[in-house]
Motif scaffolding. Structure first.
Motif, PDB file in Angstrom:
ATOM      1  N   SER A 138      28.223  50.972  38.799  1.00 34.07           N
ATOM      2  CA  SER A 138      28.965  50.895  37.539  1.00 34.07           C
ATOM      3  C   SER A 138      29.934  49.669  37.782  1.00 34.07           C
ATOM      4  O   SER A 138      30.738  49.429  38.847  1.00 34.07           O
ATOM      5  CB  SER A 138      29.789  52.078  37.637  1.00 34.07           C
ATOM      6  OG  SER A 138      30.783  52.219  36.751  1.00 34.07           O
ATOM      7  N   ALA A 139      30.483  48.652  36.927  1.00 34.13           N
ATOM      8  CA  ALA A 139      31.189  47.658  36.721  1.00 34.13           C
ATOM      9  C   ALA A 139      32.325  48.034  36.154  1.00 34.13           C
ATOM     10  O   ALA A 139      32.678  48.025  34.988  1.00 34.13           O
ATOM     11  CB  ALA A 139      30.432  46.262  35.980  1.00 34.13           C
ATOM     12  N   LYS A 140      33.374  48.451  36.955  1.00 36.23           N
ATOM     13  CA  LYS A 140      34.683  48.867  36.627  1.00 36.23           C
ATOM     14  C   LYS A 140      35.207  47.457  36.222  1.00 36.23           C
ATOM     15  O   LYS A 140      35.501  46.444  36.915  1.00 36.23           O
ATOM     16  CB  LYS A 140      35.211  49.710  37.651  1.00 36.23           C
ATOM     17  CG  LYS A 140      36.973  50.049  37.443  1.00 36.23           C
ATOM     18  CD  LYS A 140      36.927  51.129  36.249  1.00 36.23           C
ATOM     19  CE  LYS A 140      36.039  52.350  36.267  1.00 36.23           C
ATOM     20  NZ  LYS A 140      36.198  53.034  37.340  1.00 36.23           N
ATOM     21  N   SER A 141      36.424  47.687  35.190  1.00 34.20           N
ATOM     22  CA  SER A 141      37.036  46.650  34.705  1.00 34.20           C
ATOM     23  C   SER A 141      38.541  47.004  34.302  1.00 34.20           C
ATOM     24  O   SER A 141      38.346  48.188  33.706  1.00 34.20           O
ATOM     25  CB  SER A 141      36.746  45.607  33.883  1.00 34.20           C
ATOM     26  OG  SER A 141      36.265  46.155  32.534  1.00 34.20           O
ATOM     27  N   HIS A 142      39.726  46.348  34.666  1.00 32.81           N
ATOM     28  CA  HIS A 142      40.900  46.837  33.749  1.00 32.81           C
ATOM     29  C   HIS A 142      41.314  45.792  33.072  1.00 32.81           C
ATOM     30  O   HIS A 142      41.612  45.726  31.887  1.00 32.81           O
ATOM     31  CB  HIS A 142      41.746  47.340  35.072  1.00 32.81           C
ATOM     32  CG  HIS A 142      41.462  48.551  35.588  1.00 32.81           C
ATOM     33  ND1 HIS A 142      40.875  48.706  36.834  1.00 32.81           N
ATOM     34  CD2 HIS A 142      41.900  49.990  35.182  1.00 32.81           C
ATOM     35  CE1 HIS A 142      40.351  50.098  37.145  1.00 32.81           C
ATOM     36  NE2 HIS A 142      41.251  50.560  36.328  1.00 32.81           N
ATOM     37  N   ASP A 143      41.779  44.516  33.866  1.00 32.36           N
ATOM     38  CA  ASP A 143      42.482  43.210  33.051  1.00 32.36           C
ATOM     39  C   ASP A 143      41.806  42.067  33.416  1.00 32.36           C
ATOM     40  O   ASP A 143      41.010  42.047  34.453  1.00 32.36           O
ATOM     41  CB  ASP A 143      43.839  43.266  33.678  1.00 32.36           C
ATOM     42  CG  ASP A 143      44.903  44.562  33.338  1.00 32.36           C
ATOM     43  OD1 ASP A 143      44.616  44.937  32.278  1.00 32.36           O
ATOM     44  OD2 ASP A 143      45.593  44.978  33.997  1.00 32.36           O
ATOM     45  N   PHE A 144      41.904  41.189  32.628  1.00 31.74           N
ATOM     46  CA  PHE A 144      41.349  39.648  32.720  1.00 31.74           C
ATOM     47  C   PHE A 144      42.341  38.639  32.762  1.00 31.74           C
ATOM     48  O   PHE A 144      43.337  38.436  31.895  1.00 31.74           O
ATOM     49  CB  PHE A 144      40.377  39.505  31.661  1.00 31.74           C
ATOM     50  CG  PHE A 144      39.339  40.544  31.586  1.00 31.74           C
ATOM     51  CD1 PHE A 144      38.090  40.611  32.133  1.00 31.74           C
ATOM     52  CD2 PHE A 144      39.524  42.037  30.915  1.00 31.74           C
ATOM     53  CE1 PHE A 144      37.168  41.666  32.097  1.00 31.74           C
ATOM     54  CE2 PHE A 144      38.491  42.802  30.880  1.00 31.74           C
ATOM     55  CZ  PHE A 144      37.458  42.847  31.490  1.00 31.74           C
ATOM     56  N   ASP A 145      42.209  37.489  33.391  1.00 34.90           N
ATOM     57  CA  ASP A 145      43.013  36.342  33.529  1.00 34.90           C
ATOM     58  C   ASP A 145      42.428  35.341  32.249  1.00 34.90           C
ATOM     59  O   ASP A 145      41.598  35.782  31.692  1.00 34.90           O
ATOM     60  CB  ASP A 145      43.116  35.667  34.924  1.00 34.90           C
ATOM     61  CG  ASP A 145      41.372  35.064  35.238  1.00 34.90           C
ATOM     62  OD1 ASP A 145      40.758  35.003  34.340  1.00 34.90           O
ATOM     63  OD2 ASP A 145      41.425  35.023  36.310  1.00 34.90           O
ATOM     64  N   ALA A 146      43.043  34.192  32.238  1.00 40.37           N
ATOM     65  CA  ALA A 146      42.859  33.402  30.924  1.00 40.37           C
ATOM     66  C   ALA A 146      41.241  32.830  31.180  1.00 40.37           C
ATOM     67  O   ALA A 146      40.849  32.290  30.052  1.00 40.37           O
ATOM     68  CB  ALA A 146      43.980  32.121  31.090  1.00 40.37           C
ATOM     69  N   SER A 147      40.793  32.824  32.402  1.00 38.83           N
ATOM     70  CA  SER A 147      39.309  32.307  32.492  1.00 38.83           C
ATOM     71  C   SER A 147      38.386  33.453  32.183  1.00 38.83           C
ATOM     72  O   SER A 147      37.095  33.455  32.349  1.00 38.83           O
ATOM     73  CB  SER A 147      39.067  31.849  33.963  1.00 38.83           C
ATOM     74  OG  SER A 147      40.034  30.748  34.158  1.00 38.83           O
ATOM     75  N   GLY A 148      38.785  34.551  31.953  1.00 40.75           N
ATOM     76  CA  GLY A 148      37.906  35.715  31.698  1.00 40.75           C
ATOM     77  C   GLY A 148      37.309  36.606  33.053  1.00 40.75           C
ATOM     78  O   GLY A 148      36.404  37.123  32.760  1.00 40.75           O
ATOM     79  N   ASP A 149      38.036  36.140  34.149  1.00 45.68           N
ATOM     80  CA  ASP A 149      37.859  36.944  35.294  1.00 45.68           C
ATOM     81  C   ASP A 149      38.397  38.225  35.480  1.00 45.68           C
ATOM     82  O   ASP A 149      39.766  38.319  34.973  1.00 45.68           O
ATOM     83  CB  ASP A 149      38.190  36.073  36.570  1.00 45.68           C
ATOM     84  CG  ASP A 149      37.106  34.760  36.483  1.00 45.68           C
ATOM     85  OD1 ASP A 149      35.887  34.870  36.100  1.00 45.68           O
ATOM     86  OD2 ASP A 149      37.469  33.858  36.892  1.00 45.68           O
ATOM     87  N   GLU A 150      38.052  39.268  36.201  1.00 50.61           N
ATOM     88  CA  GLU A 150      38.814  40.518  36.461  1.00 50.61           C
ATOM     89  C   GLU A 150      39.859  40.132  37.476  1.00 50.61           C
ATOM     90  O   GLU A 150      39.702  39.146  38.252  1.00 50.61           O
ATOM     91  CB  GLU A 150      37.867  41.474  36.966  1.00 50.61           C
ATOM     92  CG  GLU A 150      38.072  42.862  36.445  1.00 50.61           C
ATOM     93  CD  GLU A 150      39.344  43.648  37.186  1.00 50.61           C
ATOM     94  OE1 GLU A 150      39.879  44.395  36.418  1.00 50.61           O
ATOM     95  OE2 GLU A 150      39.626  43.201  38.209  1.00 50.61           O
ATOM     96  N   THR A 151      41.276  40.628  37.397  1.00 45.90           N
ATOM     97  CA  THR A 151      42.256  40.170  38.019  1.00 45.90           C
ATOM     98  C   THR A 151      42.153  40.707  39.410  1.00 45.90           C
ATOM     99  O   THR A 151      43.048  40.323  40.277  1.00 45.90           O
ATOM    100  CB  THR A 151      43.368  40.685  37.217  1.00 45.90           C
ATOM    101  OG1 THR A 151      43.681  42.003  37.088  1.00 45.90           O
ATOM    102  CG2 THR A 151      43.788  39.886  35.895  1.00 45.90           C
ATOM    103  N   GLU A 152      41.371  41.804  39.715  1.00 44.56           N
ATOM    104  CA  GLU A 152      41.519  42.527  41.137  1.00 44.56           C
ATOM    105  C   GLU A 152      40.139  42.470  41.717  1.00 44.56           C
ATOM    106  O   GLU A 152      39.959  42.622  42.725  1.00 44.56           O
ATOM    107  CB  GLU A 152      42.095  44.059  40.827  1.00 44.56           C
ATOM    108  CG  GLU A 152      43.560  44.031  40.670  1.00 44.56           C
ATOM    109  CD  GLU A 152      44.137  45.416  40.662  1.00 44.56           C
ATOM    110  OE1 GLU A 152      43.020  46.295  40.886  1.00 44.56           O
ATOM    111  OE2 GLU A 152      45.182  45.751  40.713  1.00 44.56           O
ATOM    112  N   ILE A 153      39.248  42.258  40.909  1.00 43.95           N
ATOM    113  CA  ILE A 153      37.754  42.254  41.398  1.00 43.95           C
ATOM    114  C   ILE A 153      36.925  41.109  41.227  1.00 43.95           C
ATOM    115  O   ILE A 153      36.840  40.370  40.126  1.00 43.95           O
ATOM    116  CB  ILE A 153      36.728  43.717  40.612  1.00 43.95           C
ATOM    117  CG1 ILE A 153      37.768  44.734  40.918  1.00 43.95           C
ATOM    118  CG2 ILE A 153      35.425  43.725  41.343  1.00 43.95           C
ATOM    119  CD1 ILE A 153      37.155  45.858  39.953  1.00 43.95           C
TER     120      ILE A 153
END
Length: 335
Positions: free
Chosen positions: A272-287
Motif C-alpha cells: 500500500s503506497a500511502k501518501s498525504h502531501d506533496f512538494d513542488a517537485s511532486g515528491d511525498e513530503t515525508e516518505i
C-alpha cells in the motif's frame, strides 16, 4: 539496337540490379543487428516507456470523503479507477455501510454487494484485488468468545472475496496493547481464520494499521509464528504510528518507515503506497518513494501496489493522480 549491344546493355543492367540487391541485403542485416543490440535506438525514450515492476491498483479509501461526505455511490469505484488509469481494485468494507450494516450483513445483502461489484469491475475491465475489512470485531482481543465471534464475522468477507476473484482480505489485529498477549491472540486468530480461508483460496493479510501491528518486527514475528502460506502482510508505506498522543492525532511513538516495510516484505501479498502531501517537485513530503520502492523491488515483489491517498491539501482525485504519478516516476529511478 543490334543484338550484340542489347545483350551487353542487358548484362550491365543485370549486374547493377544484382549489386543493388546485395547492398539492400547487407543494409537489412545491419538494421536487424542494430535492433537486436539496441544500437541507434532512443534509449531515453525506451526508459520512459518501460513498464514498472508492479501493477497499479487503487485503494477505495482514497475516495472515502467523496463517498461519506459527498454522497458518491461506492459502486462507481471501478468507473473512477478506470478513468484514472488503474487496473486493480482494493475495496473497503465500511464504505458499503449503511447498506450492509443495516441489513446485518445478511446473506442476501452480501450477495448483492458481490454481484454489483463484479458487474462494475467486468464492465470497466478491472481486476478485483482485495477487500479491506473494518468494524467486524477485534482479532487480537483477550476474550476467547469475542475473538471467536470476530473470526466468524470475517467468514462472510472471505466468501465474498472468493466470489469476486480477489486474492486476499485485509484484517486488523487490534484488541490489546500487551505485547505477549497480542502476539498469542493474533497468531491464534490468524491460524483459525487462515484455515477457513485456505479452502476458499483466499489469503488473510495484515496491514501495519496502528497499535502493535505498526511495529514491523512484532508483526513479522506473528507471521513467522503463524507459519501459514495463506497468511501474510500488506506493508503500508506510512502507517507506522504505534501510539498517538492522548486526545490528538499527533504521533507519540513512531516506528521507522523503511525498517518496517523491509521487515514486512518477506510476508507481503500486497503493498500500500500511502501518501498525504506533496512538494513542488511532486515528491511525498515525508516518505521517500524511491527508497521505499527499492525495498519492495529487492524483496522480489511484482504484484499490485495500491495507491492510498489520505491527504487534505489536494482533493481526492488530484491526490490519487499525484500519488500514481509519483510511483511511476520513482520506479524509473530505481537501480
Amino acid at each position: 539496337m543490334k543484338r550484340r549491344n542489347f545483350i551487353r546493355n542487358s548484362s550491365r543492367a543485370g549486374i547493377a540490379v544484382s549489386l543493388l540487391g546485395v547492398y539492400a541485403c547487407k543494409e537489412a542485416k545491419k538494421e536487424n543487428a542494430k535492433e537486436q543490440t539496441g544500437e541507434g535506438l532512443d534509449t531515453q525514450s525506451n526508459m520512459e516507456d518501460a513498464s514498472p515492476f508492479f501493477e497499479l491498483s487503487l485503494a477505495q479509501w482514497s475516495i472515502h470523503k467523496m463517498i461519506k461526505n459527498d454522497g458518491v455511490d461506492p459502486y462507481t469505484f471501478a468507473e473512477k479507477a478506470k478513468k484514472w488509469g488503474f487496473t486493480g481494485l482494493e475495496y473497503v468494507s465500511q464504505l458499503y455501510n449503511p447498506e450492509l450494516s443495516d441489513a446485518g450483513y445478511s446473506e442476501e445483502a452480501m450477495a448483492a454487494f458481490v454481484e454489483k461489484s463484479n458487474a462494475e469491475a467486468k464492465k470497466h475491465g478491472l481486476k478485483n484485488v482485495l477487500i479491506m475489512i473494518d468494524g467486524q470485531g477485534n482479532l487480537a482481543v483477550d476474550d476467547a468468545q469475542e475473538r471467536k465471534e470476530a473470526i466468524e464475522k470475517h467468514h462472510k468477507w472471505v466468501d465474498a472475496a472468493a466470489a469476486m476473484g480477489c486474492h486476499s482480505i485485509r484484517v486488523n489485529l487490534a484488541g490489546t496493547n500487551d505485547p505477549v498477549k497480542w502476539k498469542n491472540n493474533s497468531v491464534a486468530s490468524l491460524k483459525e481464520l487462515g484455515a477457513y480461508a485456505k479452502g476458499k483460496n483466499i489469503n488473510i493479510i495484515v496491514e501495519n494499521h496502528g497499535g502493535l501491528s505498526s511495529n514491523g518486527a512484532m508483526l513479522a514475528d506473528v507471521m513467522a509464528t503463524a507459519n501459514m502460506d495463506n497468511c501474510g502482510t500488506l506493508p503500508d508505506f506510512g502507517n507506522f504510528c504505534i501510539k498517538r498522543k492522548k486526545g490528538s492525532y499527533e504521533c507519540e511513538e513512531q516506528y521507522d518507515f523503511y525498517k518496517g516495510v523491509e521487515e514486512l516484505m518477506p510476508y507481503a501479498k500486497g503493498v500500500s503506497a500511502k501518501s498525504h502531501d506533496f512538494d513542488a517537485s511532486g515528491d511525498e513530503t515525508e516518505i521517500d518513494y524511491v527508497k521505499m520502492l527499492q525495498i519492495v523491488k529487492e524483496a522480489g515483489y511484482t504484484g499490485f501496489v495500491g495507491v492510498e491517498y489520505e491527504g487534505s491539501e489536494l482533493g481526492e482525485e488530484a491526490g490519487i493522480l499525484a500519488t500514481k504519478d509519483l510511483l511511476l516516476k520513482a520506479a524509473k529511478e530505481l537501480s
